[in-house]
Structure formats: structure tokens, C-alpha cells
Design a protein around this motif. Structure first.
Motif, PDB file in Angstrom:
ATOM      1  N   SER A  14      11.084-102.793 -26.281  1.00 43.94           N
ATOM      2  CA  SER A  14      11.744-101.504 -26.127  1.00 43.94           C
ATOM      3  C   SER A  14      12.661-101.459 -24.910  1.00 43.94           C
ATOM      4  O   SER A  14      12.285-101.907 -23.828  1.00 43.94           O
ATOM      5  CB  SER A  14      10.687-100.409 -25.972  1.00 43.94           C
ATOM      6  N   PRO A  15      13.835-100.862 -25.074  1.00 42.66           N
ATOM      7  CA  PRO A  15      14.681-100.657 -23.897  1.00 42.66           C
ATOM      8  C   PRO A  15      14.102 -99.597 -22.954  1.00 42.66           C
ATOM      9  O   PRO A  15      14.458 -99.554 -21.787  1.00 42.66           O
ATOM     10  CB  PRO A  15      16.018-100.206 -24.475  1.00 42.66           C
ATOM     11  N   LEU A  16      13.187 -98.757 -23.462  1.00 43.97           N
ATOM     12  CA  LEU A  16      12.568 -97.725 -22.628  1.00 43.97           C
ATOM     13  C   LEU A  16      11.571 -98.308 -21.630  1.00 43.97           C
ATOM     14  O   LEU A  16      11.320 -97.727 -20.588  1.00 43.97           O
ATOM     15  CB  LEU A  16      11.863 -96.680 -23.492  1.00 43.97           C
ATOM     16  N   GLY A  17      10.982 -99.443 -21.958  1.00 43.75           N
ATOM     17  CA  GLY A  17       9.972-100.034 -21.089  1.00 43.75           C
ATOM     18  C   GLY A  17       8.642 -99.342 -21.243  1.00 43.75           C
ATOM     19  O   GLY A  17       8.353 -98.690 -22.240  1.00 43.75           O
ATOM     20  N   GLN A  55      19.669 -94.993 -20.088  1.00 45.63           N
ATOM     21  CA  GLN A  55      20.581 -94.634 -21.184  1.00 45.63           C
ATOM     22  C   GLN A  55      19.801 -94.447 -22.486  1.00 45.63           C
ATOM     23  O   GLN A  55      20.082 -93.520 -23.253  1.00 45.63           O
ATOM     24  CB  GLN A  55      21.656 -95.705 -21.353  1.00 45.63           C
ATOM     25  N   ALA A  56      18.813 -95.305 -22.731  1.00 45.78           N
ATOM     26  CA  ALA A  56      18.012 -95.197 -23.958  1.00 45.78           C
ATOM     27  C   ALA A  56      17.177 -93.908 -23.951  1.00 45.78           C
ATOM     28  O   ALA A  56      17.067 -93.239 -24.987  1.00 45.78           O
ATOM     29  CB  ALA A  56      17.105 -96.421 -24.105  1.00 45.78           C
ATOM     30  N   MET A  57      16.617 -93.554 -22.798  1.00 45.50           N
ATOM     31  CA  MET A  57      15.828 -92.321 -22.719  1.00 45.50           C
ATOM     32  C   MET A  57      16.724 -91.106 -22.936  1.00 45.50           C
ATOM     33  O   MET A  57      16.363 -90.190 -23.681  1.00 45.50           O
ATOM     34  CB  MET A  57      15.116 -92.217 -21.372  1.00 45.50           C
ATOM     35  N   ARG A  58      17.891 -91.083 -22.315  1.00 44.87           N
ATOM     36  CA  ARG A  58      18.827 -89.978 -22.506  1.00 44.87           C
ATOM     37  C   ARG A  58      19.207 -89.854 -23.981  1.00 44.87           C
ATOM     38  O   ARG A  58      19.220 -88.762 -24.548  1.00 44.87           O
ATOM     39  CB  ARG A  58      20.066 -90.175 -21.635  1.00 44.87           C
ATOM     40  N   ALA A  59      19.505 -90.978 -24.623  1.00 43.70           N
ATOM     41  CA  ALA A  59      19.879 -90.969 -26.045  1.00 43.70           C
ATOM     42  C   ALA A  59      18.722 -90.469 -26.909  1.00 43.70           C
ATOM     43  O   ALA A  59      18.935 -89.703 -27.862  1.00 43.70           O
ATOM     44  CB  ALA A  59      20.321 -92.365 -26.480  1.00 43.70           C
ATOM     45  N   ALA A 113      -3.560 -74.289 -19.445  1.00 48.39           N
ATOM     46  CA  ALA A 113      -2.877 -74.397 -20.737  1.00 48.39           C
ATOM     47  C   ALA A 113      -3.400 -73.356 -21.720  1.00 48.39           C
ATOM     48  O   ALA A 113      -2.634 -72.733 -22.463  1.00 48.39           O
ATOM     49  CB  ALA A 113      -3.040 -75.806 -21.304  1.00 48.39           C
ATOM     50  N   ARG A 114      -4.697 -73.149 -21.720  1.00 45.13           N
ATOM     51  CA  ARG A 114      -5.275 -72.125 -22.603  1.00 45.13           C
ATOM     52  C   ARG A 114      -4.805 -70.728 -22.222  1.00 45.13           C
ATOM     53  O   ARG A 114      -4.478 -69.920 -23.078  1.00 45.13           O
ATOM     54  CB  ARG A 114      -6.796 -72.176 -22.535  1.00 45.13           C
ATOM     55  N   GLU A 115      -4.806 -70.438 -20.923  1.00 47.26           N
ATOM     56  CA  GLU A 115      -4.437 -69.092 -20.469  1.00 47.26           C
ATOM     57  C   GLU A 115      -2.972 -68.789 -20.747  1.00 47.26           C
ATOM     58  O   GLU A 115      -2.641 -67.706 -21.233  1.00 47.26           O
ATOM     59  CB  GLU A 115      -4.709 -68.940 -18.972  1.00 47.26           C
ATOM     60  N   THR A 116      -2.081 -69.709 -20.437  1.00 47.19           N
ATOM     61  CA  THR A 116      -0.651 -69.452 -20.589  1.00 47.19           C
ATOM     62  C   THR A 116      -0.169 -69.667 -22.022  1.00 47.19           C
ATOM     63  O   THR A 116       0.820 -69.075 -22.432  1.00 47.19           O
ATOM     64  CB  THR A 116       0.185 -70.348 -19.657  1.00 47.19           C
ATOM     65  N   GLY A 117      -0.836 -70.551 -22.749  1.00 41.66           N
ATOM     66  CA  GLY A 117      -0.413 -70.866 -24.111  1.00 41.66           C
ATOM     67  C   GLY A 117       0.800 -71.786 -24.155  1.00 41.66           C
ATOM     68  O   GLY A 117       1.310 -72.102 -25.227  1.00 41.66           O
ATOM     69  N   LYS A 118       1.260 -72.242 -22.980  1.00 45.65           N
ATOM     70  CA  LYS A 118       2.423 -73.134 -22.902  1.00 45.65           C
ATOM     71  C   LYS A 118       2.203 -74.155 -21.798  1.00 45.65           C
ATOM     72  O   LYS A 118       1.466 -73.903 -20.849  1.00 45.65           O
ATOM     73  CB  LYS A 118       3.696 -72.354 -22.557  1.00 45.65           C
ATOM     74  N   VAL A 119       2.863 -75.286 -21.938  1.00 47.73           N
ATOM     75  CA  VAL A 119       2.869 -76.319 -20.910  1.00 47.73           C
ATOM     76  C   VAL A 119       4.319 -76.625 -20.577  1.00 47.73           C
ATOM     77  O   VAL A 119       5.165 -76.747 -21.468  1.00 47.73           O
ATOM     78  CB  VAL A 119       2.145 -77.593 -21.398  1.00 47.73           C
ATOM     79  N   TYR A 120       4.605 -76.717 -19.291  1.00 45.02           N
ATOM     80  CA  TYR A 120       5.949 -77.081 -18.831  1.00 45.02           C
ATOM     81  C   TYR A 120       6.032 -78.600 -18.880  1.00 45.02           C
ATOM     82  O   TYR A 120       5.384 -79.296 -18.112  1.00 45.02           O
ATOM     83  CB  TYR A 120       6.193 -76.564 -17.413  1.00 45.02           C
ATOM     84  N   PHE A 121       6.833 -79.111 -19.825  1.00 45.58           N
ATOM     85  CA  PHE A 121       6.984 -80.550 -20.029  1.00 45.58           C
ATOM     86  C   PHE A 121       8.306 -81.020 -19.442  1.00 45.58           C
ATOM     87  O   PHE A 121       9.354 -80.408 -19.674  1.00 45.58           O
ATOM     88  CB  PHE A 121       6.941 -80.868 -21.531  1.00 45.58           C
ATOM     89  N   LEU A 122       8.232 -82.087 -18.679  1.00 44.83           N
ATOM     90  CA  LEU A 122       9.418 -82.737 -18.124  1.00 44.83           C
ATOM     91  C   LEU A 122       9.461 -84.156 -18.676  1.00 44.83           C
ATOM     92  O   LEU A 122       8.453 -84.869 -18.619  1.00 44.83           O
ATOM     93  CB  LEU A 122       9.338 -82.808 -16.595  1.00 44.83           C
ATOM     94  N   CYS A 123      10.601 -84.556 -19.202  1.00 46.12           N
ATOM     95  CA  CYS A 123      10.776 -85.940 -19.635  1.00 46.12           C
ATOM     96  C   CYS A 123      11.892 -86.516 -18.781  1.00 46.12           C
ATOM     97  O   CYS A 123      13.053 -86.116 -18.895  1.00 46.12           O
ATOM     98  CB  CYS A 123      11.099 -86.017 -21.117  1.00 46.12           C
ATOM     99  N   SER A 124      11.530 -87.425 -17.904  1.00 47.66           N
ATOM    100  CA  SER A 124      12.455 -87.956 -16.918  1.00 47.66           C
ATOM    101  C   SER A 124      13.274 -89.119 -17.463  1.00 47.66           C
ATOM    102  O   SER A 124      12.728 -90.065 -18.022  1.00 47.66           O
ATOM    103  CB  SER A 124      11.694 -88.414 -15.673  1.00 47.66           C
ATOM    104  N   VAL A 125      14.567 -89.027 -17.252  1.00 43.34           N
ATOM    105  CA  VAL A 125      15.452 -90.148 -17.557  1.00 43.34           C
ATOM    106  C   VAL A 125      15.345 -91.169 -16.421  1.00 43.34           C
ATOM    107  O   VAL A 125      15.448 -92.367 -16.628  1.00 43.34           O
ATOM    108  CB  VAL A 125      16.909 -89.646 -17.727  1.00 43.34           C
ATOM    109  N   ARG A 126      15.095 -90.672 -15.224  1.00 37.55           N
ATOM    110  CA  ARG A 126      14.963 -91.523 -14.035  1.00 37.55           C
ATOM    111  C   ARG A 126      13.608 -92.225 -14.063  1.00 37.55           C
ATOM    112  O   ARG A 126      12.568 -91.583 -14.171  1.00 37.55           O
ATOM    113  CB  ARG A 126      15.072 -90.662 -12.786  1.00 37.55           C
ATOM    114  N   PRO A 127      13.594 -93.553 -13.958  1.00 39.32           N
ATOM    115  CA  PRO A 127      12.314 -94.266 -13.925  1.00 39.32           C
ATOM    116  C   PRO A 127      11.549 -93.986 -12.632  1.00 39.32           C
ATOM    117  O   PRO A 127      12.138 -93.640 -11.607  1.00 39.32           O
ATOM    118  CB  PRO A 127      12.705 -95.742 -13.980  1.00 39.32           C
ATOM    119  N   TRP A 128      10.248 -94.160 -12.701  1.00 43.42           N
ATOM    120  CA  TRP A 128       9.383 -94.023 -11.528  1.00 43.42           C
ATOM    121  C   TRP A 128       8.471 -95.244 -11.480  1.00 43.42           C
ATOM    122  O   TRP A 128       7.348 -95.239 -11.967  1.00 43.42           O
ATOM    123  CB  TRP A 128       8.578 -92.738 -11.619  1.00 43.42           C
ATOM    124  N   ALA A 129       8.970 -96.320 -10.910  1.00 40.52           N
ATOM    125  CA  ALA A 129       8.258 -97.599 -10.900  1.00 40.52           C
ATOM    126  C   ALA A 129       7.006 -97.567 -10.035  1.00 40.52           C
ATOM    127  O   ALA A 129       6.094 -98.367 -10.235  1.00 40.52           O
ATOM    128  CB  ALA A 129       9.196 -98.711 -10.419  1.00 40.52           C
TER     129      ALA A 129
END
Length: 167
Positions: A14-17, A55-59, A113-129
Motif C-alpha cells: 500500500s502507498p498509505l503504509g 497524496q494517496a491518503m488525500r486521494a 461517545a454514548r452521551e454525545t452520540g457522536k465522535v469527532y474523527f480526524l483522518c490525518s494526511v500528515r504521517p506521524w512516524a
């Protein structure tokens, strides 16, 4: 401290790693159980290097109908985006077109998560090695990465409705 589980070790293919997720929640107050957060990121170890992985994550995100850094998507209102989150028994199951992962979550995260009924999801294009799967991430390192303006500008921001198993 939080330990990020690994999503995929198919970095040679995978190009995503290696993709990883990490949960955390904001402080509990008298009025709130806090906000649950979930972040997906790559270690930047994809077959073609970190730049190609970005670039692969952004795409991948753009092919879902998400954009990076410019708005907060709320999947209760933004139709047509294929993403879901199931939270049960101390586990969050995140499903996107390019990944499916089961992530153990702490009790306070699940309560938020139960109380709010939502989760704030972040998907980072920037790697975090630095945040290697199976190795603990202390709060200061997590806070530094997720609050960095550059990191936030390189993330898709999504409010995911919490789904639960119906019995």
C-alpha cells in the motif's frame, strides 16, 4: 497514556503504509462526559515513501467526498459519505472505504461517545512516524501532534454518529 492499535501492516503493498488509529477524550466536567475523538494516521512507511503516502491518503479521502482542512463534515447531515462507527463493549469499529478497524477504547471514551452520540474523527494526511503501534503515546506527545495547526490543516474533520448493536 494511550496505545495506538495497528490497522494494516501491508506497507510493502500500500502507498498509505501502516495505518493506525488512536482514541482520546476531552476532560470530563460536571455537565459533560467530554468529547470523544478518534484519529487515523499513517506512519509514512508506504511503498513509495511518505510524500506519496500523503497524496494517496488525500486521494482516498477526496474519493469519499471529504475534503482536507477546510470544513467539519457531520454525517447526520452530509449525505453520501461512506463512513460508519459502531461502539460496543469497549471497542470502536471504524469503517471507511479504504479501511476497517476495531480499536479498543477506554471506558471514559465510550461513556462520552454514548452521551454525545457522536465522535469527532480526524483522518490525518500528515504521517506521524513517532506514534508506533503497540507503543504507548503519552498525553503531551498526543496533544502536541493533534493540536498542531499544520496537522489540523492536513486532516479531514468528521462528526461520526455513534451506532450501537440493537438487541
Amino acid at each position: 497514556m494511550t496505545t495506538p492499535p495497528v490497522l494494516s501492516e501491508a506497507r510493502s503493498v500500500s502507498p498509505l503504509g501502516t495505518l493506525t488509529v488512536i482514541p482520546w477524550s476531552s476532560e470530563v466536567t460536571e455537565d459533560s462526559a467530554g468529547t470523544p475523538f478518534l484519529m487515523a494516521y499513517s506512519l509514512g512507511d508506504g511503498r513509495d515513501g511518505p510524500e506519496a503516502g500523503q497524496q494517496a491518503m488525500r486521494a482516498a479521502l477526496e474519493s469519499m467526498g471529504l475534503s482536507v482542512g477546510d470544513r467539519l463534515f457531520d454525517l447526520e447531515q452530509d449525505a453520501g459519505i461512506s463512513a460508519s462507527l459502531l461502539v460496543e463493549a469497549g471497542t470502536a469499529v471504524l469503517t471507511l472505504p479504504f479501511l476497517k478497524v476495531q480499536c479498543p477504547v477506554p471506558a471514559e471514551w465510550q461513556a462520552a461517545a454514548r452521551e454525545t452520540g457522536k465522535v469527532y474523527f480526524l483522518c490525518s494526511v500528515r504521517p506521524w512516524a513517532e506514534a508506533v503501534p503497540g507503543q504507548p503515546v503519552d498525553e503531551d506527545r498526543l496533544r502536541a501532534f493533534v493540536s498542531d495547526e499544520g496537522t489540523l490543516a492536513e486532516c479531514a474533520h468528521v462528526m461520526l454518529p455513534v451506532r450501537r448493536v440493537k438487541v
